[in-house]
Structure formats: structure tokens, C-alpha cells
Write an enzyme that holds these catalytic residues in place. Structure first.
Site, PDB file in Angstrom:
ATOM      1  N   SER A 157       0.843  -1.193   0.000  1.00 20.17           N
ATOM      2  CA  SER A 157       0.000   0.000   0.000  1.00 20.17           C
ATOM      3  C   SER A 157       0.882   1.248   0.000  1.00 20.17           C
ATOM      4  O   SER A 157       1.677   1.435  -0.911  1.00 20.17           O
ATOM      5  CB  SER A 157      -0.957  -0.038   1.187  1.00 20.17           C
ATOM      6  N   ASP A 171      -9.648  -3.677  -5.548  1.00 20.23           N
ATOM      7  CA  ASP A 171      -9.069  -2.842  -4.498  1.00 20.23           C
ATOM      8  C   ASP A 171      -9.670  -1.437  -4.540  1.00 20.23           C
ATOM      9  O   ASP A 171      -9.513  -0.725  -5.527  1.00 20.23           O
ATOM     10  CB  ASP A 171      -7.550  -2.778  -4.706  1.00 20.23           C
ATOM     11  N   HIS A 183      -8.102  -4.722  -1.275  1.00 19.44           N
ATOM     12  CA  HIS A 183      -6.846  -4.261  -0.675  1.00 19.44           C
ATOM     13  C   HIS A 183      -6.349  -5.237   0.387  1.00 19.44           C
ATOM     14  O   HIS A 183      -5.152  -5.344   0.629  1.00 19.44           O
ATOM     15  CB  HIS A 183      -7.069  -2.890  -0.055  1.00 19.44           C
TER      16      HIS A 183
END
Length: 832
Positions: free
Chosen positions: A668, A753, A788
Site C-alpha cells: 500500500s 481494491d 486491498h
């Protein structure tokens, strides 16, 4: 956005094998860039296969025989000219974002994978992430998926010769987990003990409870009864609920105050858009209709009312708070119209108030709902003051408020009477130790602080409710040494978390302790008697012995002299500390998030192979207090990257590893870190694992239609202002890829995501393939069934590997999800 994370004609892709060259040409004629000869193959064929390959003269240098036979995919370049502040950027891979509804029929007609298209299109349509209208878009949808399939197929082929290593690591991870076990320790709430348990051969948990046969007070010595007087009640079995879903996660599980109902938030897509269900705890029957499109932020407001947060469909910003009467209707309590703010919920430990918090990266303000009055109106507790951040709770006739501002950067703790909010009393003044949070009890307050980067818990006795309250004095600090457990001692670096559900009417505080060598441990501490009891330490099977491992805390000097802490783990019988050891260095450094040095059972598969595991606690995180965060954001963001490089150089200079043995990992915003440092200092690293990375910073932050962009302007800056535009451009990984040698790189993405769009890592990989001058491995893996994050139950138990070997590639095996170290455990030993 969290911590971690273009086909070529011929080659290994059997998805191209069934289509003739002329068919492929015809499929792409309408959008070919005539200046570039590469073709994007149409989704015309059956499936990806790792067995089909074409020998080539140019291949990545690897011990893998498959890599020697496989051509990496190469994306077609369709130049898009982007303008801002008089600056012109050419984005050859802007077209990756075009998953357009208009191409639905074309995709259905031409793909044997057509059964996947409706769900993909529906998910993206609901989230409204379709790009601006472009006549090319109707043709590009299938080609984007073809590109992702091609990358997956290449990764599967290249890694096919380490299948046995995958399976061995999978067996190791599974073998360390006690499959039939209670997760953590049962928690007594009212008349029941509540707990979760795992089952042998099952992927998800069961939510259970047992009746407490006595009305006596809670003590540290309480043990959950298991006899016939307290039979187990299974409230909800996630394994049953997950049937038929490729992805399943419960984001919230809340029991009503009278123990008769449970509200839970369920995500079956991986996009963090939840559906709310309410069930009867005894019968298991649903109560009322499900509610779709909410966040996992839900709280009971009495026995038959719920407060929940809904999000904007287009941007996924949590923007409205609602009150649901289970017997009647829903009432909107508040709508946040400022696009930089999002809403959240917190319930007081006393269960008398629910707080609705509106929060940006720099500011928060609070409303409260008084549950004793059954009111449907919110009242203001703390007003909106730019740069001031507040959190609150309640006890007796006072609200307790943690308040942070630019001047009070490590926070202060104050109290104010319920009937006079302006009359505040300072309980703990601002000081050098950062106040993370606090918990209230009938007679005590527990304050969780961070001192020199390490967590501390201090307990203070409060005056009797109704008496005046003043500055807190004479607190007792818990030292985390348990006298009853001779082998349990404090580590140089560790993590302490408060339990999510403190029992207000008790003197018992529960917290969770862990270090990189100490498995997760649950403690109960009596704040009156100071008795300390270990309730549960997770069993780690497979011969694990904590005494075989060493944890250290070291410091590296940054370019400006700042000392950067590092947490280190290794096996003392396997490492030499002479520069010859392999290392995995991890980092994040954003959002004031702390990367905790906690225990991870799957990490052992790496450390037991002689790796040294290191966490760099770099600026931009919150480990060293608020200013640590401030010095790693906005126009100081580059400190995050140079801190990480300084840590790497320190470790090399002190012979923990060498450049040839140094691997790095982040996901991330930590993926942004990885992208930045491999651009800045590629020669410093052997390999990088780049998980769901936020790498197209400038383009994303210029587009407010992309989910979460507006919420992020206070973190990264608003590039509509030239100063921020120029600064972002100086480090944005996609904008800084250049013709140079790069280390071996593995990049991952989730098609669904909502935090980092799949096309960001896809563009990063495509541009690397276009410009890099080395023959090192560059692998890209996109999970078609994930967002995610991975499902919580599997991620925490570590039962499966993310980078899995499957004959049809990623996205076909619903049983194979991720662990924290799944990627690294198979990829990194091969690199080192």
C-alpha cells in the site's frame, strides 16, 4: 491506503494460442498505436496455463528453467497527454483504467471467461470508477483483463519450478497453527463468555458463547466453564456463510446489550463495501432486511436500535451517519459534505453515549448521541477547529477528551462536565510521551502512551463519581513482566494493544502483548490488587522455541542526523552477522501508522531459512510521536524514503547483510516506499516485494473521482497547487521510472481494491518493462477475487499462500488466499 499490497505476442500465454495472428490483429486494429508494434491479445481463448511456453533468446537471468523459456508480457503503448500547471506528461498506460460498461457485450462474445465479466462489471459499476468517456474504452475493457491474465500467466510460469517450495512452505505454516483452537481468550460480557474458534480443515471461524453460571464480579482468575451447565452456543459460523463466495470477511460483529441479537457487517467481494445483517442469537434467524452499501462501522444504540455509517458510492468516502430502528425505519443523523472528512463511530465504555466523529488527516470534531434519552438528535461535543484533533469517552458526570493540536502535538487529556462542556480540567498535560488512547472504568482510567517509540500503559485511580476531578497523580505503570510466568519477559521491542471491549464495571484491564519472538499473549490485570495473569499465549506447533530467536532494537542515522529505530529478528543459530546473511527489510511510513514488531507465524518460514527480518520505523509513521508523522508527510515526504535508505545502508555497514543479500518489502503506502527507493537507489537491493502499491501518486491525486483521493490531500498534498504538484512529481514512482538497472521485483494487486486501483501497479510494471535495462525478474500478480486486504480469518491463521501455483493462474482458486509472508517466503529465498 495501508500497511503492504500487457501481453507480448507468442510466449507463454495459451490465452493467445487459440487465436490466430489475424484474429488478434483484427481485435486490436481499432486502438493500435501504429508507432508501436506490440499487440494486446484479445480475451478469446480458454484459460491461462503455466505449461505453454516458447523459447526465446532474451530472458531474465534466473535459476528458473521456466524463466529461461518465457517471454515477459509487454503492454501496448497508447499515449495519453496529461496537462497541469504548464507541465506536460505522457502516460502510455493510462488506458489500463478503462474497465468500461460499454465493452460488456464484446467481452461476453469473445471470452470463454465470460462468466467472470458480469460480476466484475457490476462491482466496478457500483463503485463508479469508470473513467471519463473515451471512444476507445468500448474496445479496451477485454484488453485490460487480457493484460492482467497475461501477467499472471507469466508469473505462474516463471515460478513453476519452485512449486515444491511453495507446498513445503504452505505445509510449514499450516503445521505451526493449532487448527482446532479458541482465538485469543474468551471474554466475559454480562451473562456470557464470548469467543471465536477455528476448526480443523476449515478456513474461517465460528462465533460462540457460553453462559456464565454465576453473578459474581469479574476477576483475573475467572475461567470459562465448559461443563453441561454452560453448553456452547454457536451464534454464527463463517464457514457456512462463506460458501459460494470467492472472498469472505466479517468486518464487525456486535452483540446487543441484552445479548439477544447480533449485528454483523459482511463483505463478499473484497471491496470493503459491507452488508449489514441482524440475527437472533438463539434461533439464528434474520431480523429485518439486510442493509447494503455500508462501512463496517456499526454500534448498538440500545437493544433495538443501531447506528451505522454509509459511504459515497462514487468515492467510497464514509459520509453519512444513520440510526436504524429495527422495527420501523432509518433516520439520517448527520451528513458530512466536506470531501476531506470522513465519519466514524465510537461507543463509550459506559455504553451510555455513541460518538460520531468527523475526521480529516489534521482535524476531527465530535457529536454525541445520548442513549439514555432515546433521542434521534446529535449534539456537538467538540467543535470543528482546523488543526485540532479530538477523541472522547464518558464516565459518570464527565466527558473525557484526548485533544491534539499543533502546539499540543503529543496530546493532552482533559475532562468536562456533561452540563458545561466549556469548563475543562486538564488531567494529563502535554508532554514528551505521546498519548495514543485511553480506556475508562468505574474507578480507573488506563492511558496508553508511547515513550521513546515503545508502548507504555499507566493506570490511575479516579475519584468517586460525582466528586470533583483534577490532574491525575500517582499512576502505576504496567511493566509487562508476569511473575507467575518465569519464562515470560519483556523484549527490546514489542507491541501492546488494549482489548477492544473493556468491561467498564470491573477493575480488570485486558491487553494483548506480542513481540517478533513472543506469540500473541492475552493478559488480565487487576487495577486494585495489581495481580497480573496470563490468560492465553498462542500455541505455535512444529517445534517452535522462542529461545532460538533474538530480537534487537537498533538505530540508524538519517541524512539530517535523526535517529531511526529498527526492530530486528533472527535465529541465533543460523546467522553469522558477518555480511553474508540474507535480509528482508520492511517499511511503511505513512498516515501516522505504527508498524508494530508483532509475532507472525508465517514469518518463521523465512527466518528459519537464515533470513534476518527487520522493520524500519521511518518518519511518516507514528512510532515516535506526532512530529515523527509530520516530518514524513506533505512537503517532507521524501524523508520517508531517505530514512529507509539510511536504514539499509546502516545494516550493510554493520554487517547484518550485503547489497547482494538485501531484500525489501512494503504494501500500500509501503508499496509507494518500495517504488520510490528502487527508483532512487536500485543498486542497493537484491529484490523487492511491492504489495498493492500506491505508485501513481501524481495522476491519482489529481483525480478527485478516484475513491479516497479527496481524503488524502492532507496527507500528500493537493497537486492542484503547483508546489505540491512539483514535489509529488519528484518522487511519484510511475513518474520516476527510468532507463537503469533494477533489482528483482514482485508486484501484487487486487482487481477490486478500493484503496489502490489495480491500474496503478499495472502501470508501474508496464513502465518498468519498457525502460529497465537489466535482465532481473519482474513479476506481477493480480488477484481477481481480492481487494486491498485478504479475508481476516485466513490472514490471521496463515493457512494459505498468496502467491499460489495454479494451472489456471490467479483468481480461479477460491480457497487460496494470503498470509503476510506468503509472497516473500517463496520469492525471496529464490532471490537470495
Amino acid at each position: 491506503m495501508e500497511p503492504p499490497q500487457p501481453p507480448h505476442r507468442g510466449g507463454i500465454l495459451s490465452c493467445c494460442a487459440s487465436a490466430s495472428t489475424s484474429e488478434m490483429e483484427q481485435a486490436n486494429n481499432s486502438h493500435r498505436d501504429d508507432s508501436h508494434s506490440d499487440v494486446v491479445p484479445h480475451l478469446h481463448s480458454p484459460t491461462l496455463s503455466s505449461s505453454a511456453s516458447t523459447p526465446t533468446a532474451s530472458a531474465p537471468s534466473s535459476s528458473s528453467a521456466s524463466a529461461m523459456a518465457a517471454l515477459p508480457p509487454k503492454a501496448q503503448r497508447l499515449p495519453e497527454l496529461l496537462h497541469a500547471h504548464g507541465d506536460r506528461r505522457v502516460d502510455n498506460y493510462y488506458w489500463f483504467r478503462y474497465l468500461r460498461e460499454e465493452s460488456y457485450k464484446k467481452a461476453r462474445e469473445n471470452s470463454s471467461e465470460s462468466d467472470k465479466f458480469p460480476s466484475l462489471l457490476d462491482r466496478h459499476r457500483q463503485r463508479n470508477i469508470f473513467a471519463q468517456w473515451d471512444p476507445r474504452a468500448q474496445y479496451l475493457y477485454p484488453d485490460v483483463l487480457a493484460h492482467l491474465h497475461a501477467e499472471n500467466g507469466y508469473t505462474v510460469a516463471v515460478m513453476s519450478d519452485v512449486k515444491q517450495l511453495f507446498f513445503k512452505i504452505y505445509a510449514e505454516i499450516k503445521g505451526r497453527n493449532k487448527e482446532d483452537d479458541i482465538v485469543g481468550a474468551p471474554l466475559r460480557k454480562g451473562q456470557y463468555y464470548y469467543y471465536k474458534k477455528t476448526l480443523t480443515g476449515k478456513e474461517y471461524v465460528q462465533h460462540c458463547r457460553r453462559l456464565v453460571p454465576t453473578d459474581g464480579p469479574i476477576t483475573v482468575h475467572d475461567v470459562m466453564p465448559t461443563g453441561p451447565d454452560a453448553p456452547e452456543e454457536i451464534i454464527l459460523d463463517e464457514n457456512v456463510k462463506a460458501e459460494g463466495h470467492d472472498y469472505y470477511s466479517i468486518g464487525a460483529f456486535k452483540v446487543s446489550p441484552n445479548d439477544k441479537l447480533v449485528a454483523y457487517a459482511e463483505d463478499t467481494e473484497g471491496d470493503e463495501i459491507y452488508t449489514l445483517y441482524v440475527i437472533d442469537t438463539e434461533s439464528g434467524d434474520y431480523v429485518g432486511q439486510p442493509l447494503k452499501g455500508i462501512t463496517s462501522n456499526i454500534e448498538w444504540a440500545g437493544d433495538d436500535h443501531l447506528v451505522y455509517i454509509k459511504q459515497s458510492i462514487s468515492t467510497l468516502r464514509p459520509d453519512t451517519a444513520w440510526l436504524r430502528n429495527l422495527g420501523e425505519s432509518d433516520t439520517c443523523l448527520y451528513e458530512e459534505i466536506d470531501e476531506k472528512f470522513s465519519l466514524g463511530l465510537r461507543v463509550s465504555e459506559s455504553k451510555q453515549y455513541i460518538f460520531v466523529e468527523s475526521t480529516s488527516k489534521n482535524t476531527s470534531f465530535i457529536f454525541y448521541l445520548d442513549l439514555s434519552t432515546q433521542s434521534e438528535d446529535l449534539s456537538v461535543l467538540t467543535p470543528r477547529v482546523d488543526g485540532t484533533d479530538t477523541t472522547a469517552s464518558h464516565r459518570g458526570n464527565h466527558f473525557f477528551i484526548r485533544r491534539r493540536s499543533h502546539e499540543l502535538y503529543n496530546s493532552e487529556l482533559v475532562a468536562c462536565p456533561l452540563d458545561n462542556l466549556a469548563e475543562t480540567t486538564i488531567l494529563l498535560p502535554h508532554r514528551e510521551r505521546n498519548i495514543d488512547e485511553f480506556q475508562l472504568f468505574d474507578n480507573h482510567i488506563a492511558v496508553y502512551e508511547r515513550v521513546d517509540g515503545l508502548p507504555k500503559v499507566t493506570v490511575y485511580r479516579l475519584p468517586t463519581i460525582g466528586e470533583p476531578i483534577g490532574q491525575l497523580q500517582g499512576g502505576q505503570t504496567i511493566d509487562f513482566i508476569c511473575p507467575e510466568e518465569k519464562n515470560f519477559f519483556i523484549d527490546p521491542t514489542y507491541v501492546v494493544d488494549p482489548d477492544d471491549e473493556p468491561q467498564f464495571h470491573s477493575s480488570i484491564i485486558r491487553f494483548h502483548y506480542s513481540s517478533m519472538r513472543t506469540p500473541p499473549s492475552v493478559f488480565d490485570y487487576d487495577m486494585n490488587s495489581e495481580v497480573f495473569v496470563l490468560k492465553k499465549i498462542d500455541d505455535v506447533l512444529g517445534g517452535f522455541d522462542a529461545s532460538n530467536y533474538v530480537t534487537e532494537r537498533k538505530w540508524a542515522a538519517a541524512a539530517d542526523g535523526t535517529q531511526i529505530p529498527m526492530s530486528i529478528l533472527y535465529r541465533k543459530d543460523l546467522v553469522k552477522l558477518d555480511g553474508s546473511d540474507s535480509m528482508l527489510l520492511c517499511g511503511y511510513g505513512s498516515y501516522e501508522e505504527c508498524i508494530y514488531p508483532k509475532f507472525c507465524v508465517s514469518r518463521l518460514s523465512l527466518v528459519d531459512r537464515g533470513f534476518i527480518y527487520v522493520i524500519a520505523h521511518i518518519r511518516g509513521g507514528g512510532e515516535m510521536g506526532r512530529m515523527w508523522y509530520e516530518d514524513g508527510k506533505l512537503l517532507k515526504k521524501r524523508n520517508t524514503f531517505t530514512d529507509f535508505i539510511a536504514c539499509a545502508e546502516h545494516l550493510i555497514e554493520n554487517k547484518y547483510c550485503s547489497k547482494e543479500k538485501l531484500c525489501i518489502s512494503g504494501r500500500s503506502a509501503g508499496g509507494l516506499l518500495m517504488g520510490a527507493v528502487v527508483n532512487m537507489r536500485p543498486e542497493l537491493f537484491k529484490a523487492a516485494v511491492v504489495g498493492v502499491p500506491f505508485v501513481d501518486v501524481l495522476t491519482t491525486m489529481l483525480d478527485p473521482t478516484i475513491p479516497l483521493t479527496t481524503l488524502e490531500w492532507e496527507e500528500w498534498g493537493d497537486p492542484r497547487e503547483k508546489e505540491y504538484y512539483d514535489y509529488m512529481k519528484s518522487y511519484s514512482p510511475v513518474d520516476n521510472v527510468k532507463a537503469q538497472e533494477y533489482p528483482n521485483i514482485l508486484v501484487t494487486a487486487g482487481l477490486l481494491d478500493p484503496c489502490v486501483m489495480y491500474f496503478e501497479p499495472a502501470k508501474f510494471v508496464a513502465k518498468l518493462r519498457e525502460l529497465k535495462t537489466d535482465n532481473n525478474l519482474l513479476l506481477f500478480l493480480c488477484d481477481f477475487n481480492a481487494g486491498h486486504f485478504q479475508p481476516t480469518s485466513e490472514a490471521t491463521t496463515g493457512r494459505c499462500l498468496y502467491l499460489r501455483v495454479h494451472p489456471q493462474g490467479v483468481g480461479h482458486d477460491s480457497k487460496a488466499k494470503s498470509t503476510e509472508m506468503g509472497n516473500e517466503a517463496a520469492f525471496l529465498p529464490e532471490m537470495s
